[in-house]
Design an enzyme around this catalytic site. Structure first.
Site, PDB file in Angstrom:
ATOM      1  N   ASN A 230      16.716 102.328  51.620  1.00  0.00           N
ATOM      2  CA  ASN A 230      15.813 101.580  50.744  1.00  0.00           C
ATOM      3  C   ASN A 230      16.099 100.106  50.986  1.00  0.00           C
ATOM      4  O   ASN A 230      17.114  99.593  50.528  1.00  0.00           O
ATOM      5  CB  ASN A 230      16.085 101.975  49.277  1.00  0.00           C
TER       6      ASN A 230
ATOM      7  N   LYS B 109      14.633  97.635  49.840  1.00  0.00           N
ATOM      8  CA  LYS B 109      14.281  96.805  48.670  1.00  0.00           C
ATOM      9  C   LYS B 109      13.477  95.586  49.155  1.00  0.00           C
ATOM     10  O   LYS B 109      12.677  95.723  50.076  1.00  0.00           O
ATOM     11  CB  LYS B 109      15.542  96.440  47.890  1.00  0.00           C
TER      12      LYS B 109
ATOM     13  N   HIS C 205      12.565 104.406  40.845  1.00  0.00           N
ATOM     14  CA  HIS C 205      13.832 103.722  41.084  1.00  0.00           C
ATOM     15  C   HIS C 205      14.244 102.956  39.826  1.00  0.00           C
ATOM     16  O   HIS C 205      13.391 102.422  39.121  1.00  0.00           O
ATOM     17  CB  HIS C 205      13.696 102.769  42.275  1.00  0.00           C
TER      18      HIS C 205
ATOM     19  N   GLU D 235      15.405 100.125  39.404  1.00  0.00           N
ATOM     20  CA  GLU D 235      14.945  98.729  39.358  1.00  0.00           C
ATOM     21  C   GLU D 235      13.497  98.656  38.896  1.00  0.00           C
ATOM     22  O   GLU D 235      13.093  97.705  38.214  1.00  0.00           O
ATOM     23  CB  GLU D 235      15.145  98.076  40.739  1.00  0.00           C
TER      24      GLU D 235
ATOM     25  N   GLU E 262      20.722 108.463  41.265  1.00  0.00           N
ATOM     26  CA  GLU E 262      21.325 107.147  41.476  1.00  0.00           C
ATOM     27  C   GLU E 262      21.861 106.625  40.147  1.00  0.00           C
ATOM     28  O   GLU E 262      21.093 106.087  39.344  1.00  0.00           O
ATOM     29  CB  GLU E 262      20.282 106.165  42.013  1.00  0.00           C
TER      30      GLU E 262
ATOM     31  N   GLY F 212      24.425  98.806  43.947  1.00  0.00           N
ATOM     32  CA  GLY F 212      24.688  97.424  44.342  1.00  0.00           C
ATOM     33  C   GLY F 212      25.949  96.846  43.738  1.00  0.00           C
ATOM     34  O   GLY F 212      26.172  95.639  43.783  1.00  0.00           O
TER      35      GLY F 212
ATOM     36  N   SER G 109      25.832 102.603  46.259  1.00  0.00           N
ATOM     37  CA  SER G 109      26.936 102.093  47.077  1.00  0.00           C
ATOM     38  C   SER G 109      27.422 103.094  48.127  1.00  0.00           C
ATOM     39  O   SER G 109      28.629 103.209  48.380  1.00  0.00           O
ATOM     40  CB  SER G 109      28.100 101.621  46.188  1.00  0.00           C
TER      41      SER G 109
HETATM   42  P1  13P Z   1      23.082 100.300  47.064  1.00  0.00           P
HETATM   43  O1  13P Z   1      23.317 101.285  48.188  1.00  0.00           O
HETATM   44  O2  13P Z   1      22.950  98.885  47.554  1.00  0.00           O
HETATM   45  O3  13P Z   1      24.092 100.472  45.968  1.00  0.00           O
HETATM   46  O4  13P Z   1      21.653 100.652  46.443  1.00  0.00           O
HETATM   47  C1  13P Z   1      21.388 101.957  46.095  1.00  0.00           C
HETATM   48  C2  13P Z   1      19.946 102.059  45.828  1.00  0.00           C
HETATM   49  O5  13P Z   1      19.452 101.552  44.834  1.00  0.00           O
HETATM   50  C3  13P Z   1      19.105 102.801  46.778  1.00  0.00           C
HETATM   51  O6  13P Z   1      17.856 103.056  46.254  1.00  0.00           O
END
Ligand code: 13P
Length: 255
Positions: A9, A11, A98, A100, A170, A176, A216
């Protein structure tokens, strides 16, 4: 045996040119170095979808995902991108729900259900994300919470629709942050999710549903996570932005 998937992803990272370069590097590395049954998905920003889909079209195992879509097939929704438009780029997947999007764009269960259904109707496979926040984990109520997230959206699908869905667990506290759920923590909750699918849809469908772990994931922890019986791959954020690291994560999936 159910599908093994490692999805990146991106982002809101990478310019157009940088994204094409990343996809090209990943495609070459996967072609040269990955020999198992694992499917690799590149979750790019909208602007990259068509070009990346073309770039990887001839490469076995790699496909492309959008990170969101509007639930309508078309309409006067300035700035939005429809499920039909996403499908027309050659993308096969769309990441939905997601954390976010839930947090910053107030996407709740009703909207997510309409997006999942619209994506399925357009022939896209949803990668449906769920997971608890740190507060919920500290209160110890994460199992009930994720069961609720499954029921609120996925229980409203038909079995034929559910058969097209990939789930990504997740935990918000691991996204992150550099904190990763331990393999045992992740396995426990993946088993809870699979059980929740089995309760409503039956064991056969539950056993066939890929459940990915996200939060992560790195090359150094992927192998241990992917070795868990109910972890069928990963949804990778930061580490998907570097071709070497991401390919090494793909290679950690023994399939
Ligand atoms: P990270 O791997 O940067 O922690 O992000 C995970 C994520 O949100 C994947 O959709």
């Amino acid at each position: 045996m159910r599908k093994k998937i490692v999805a990146g992803n991106w982002k809101m990272f990478k310019t157009y040119a940088q994204g094409l370069e990343l996809a090209s590097e990943v495609a070459h590395m996967v072609q040269d170095e990955v020999h198992g049954q694992v499917e690799v998905v590149l979750g790019t920003p909208y602007i990259h979808l068509y070009a990346v889909a073309r770039q990887v079209a001839g490469v076995a195992r790699i496909s492309v995902a959008a990170q969101n879509c509007h639930q309508a097939t078309e309409g006067a929704y300035t700035g939005e991108v429809s499920v039909t438009q996403v499908a027309s780029t050659g993308a096969q997947y769309v990441i939905l729900g997601h954390s976010e999007r839930r947090q910053y764009f107030a996407e709740g269960a009703a909207l997510l259900l309409s997006k999942v259904q619209a994506a399925l109707a357009a022939g896209l496979k949803p990668i449906f994300c769920l997971g608890e926040t740190q507060d919920i984990r500290e209160a110890g109520t994460q199992d009930d919470f994720v069961r609720g997230q499954v029921a609120d959206v996925l229980y409203k699908l038909t079995p034929a629709e559910m058969a097209q869905v990939v789930i990504a667990y997740e935990p918000v506290w691991a996204i992150g942050t550099g904190l990763t759920a331990t393999p045992a923590q992740a396995q426990d909750i993946h088993a809870v999710i699979r059980k929740a699918i089995a309760t409503h849809f039956g064991d056969e469908l539950a056993q066939a549903t890929p459940i990915l772990y996200g939060g992560s994931v790195k090359a150094s922890n992927a192998e241990e996570l992917f070795a868990q019986p109910d972890i069928d791959g990963g949804l990778v954020g930061g580490a998907s932005l570097q071709s070497r690291e991401f390919t090494n994560i793909v290679k950690a999936m023994r399939a």
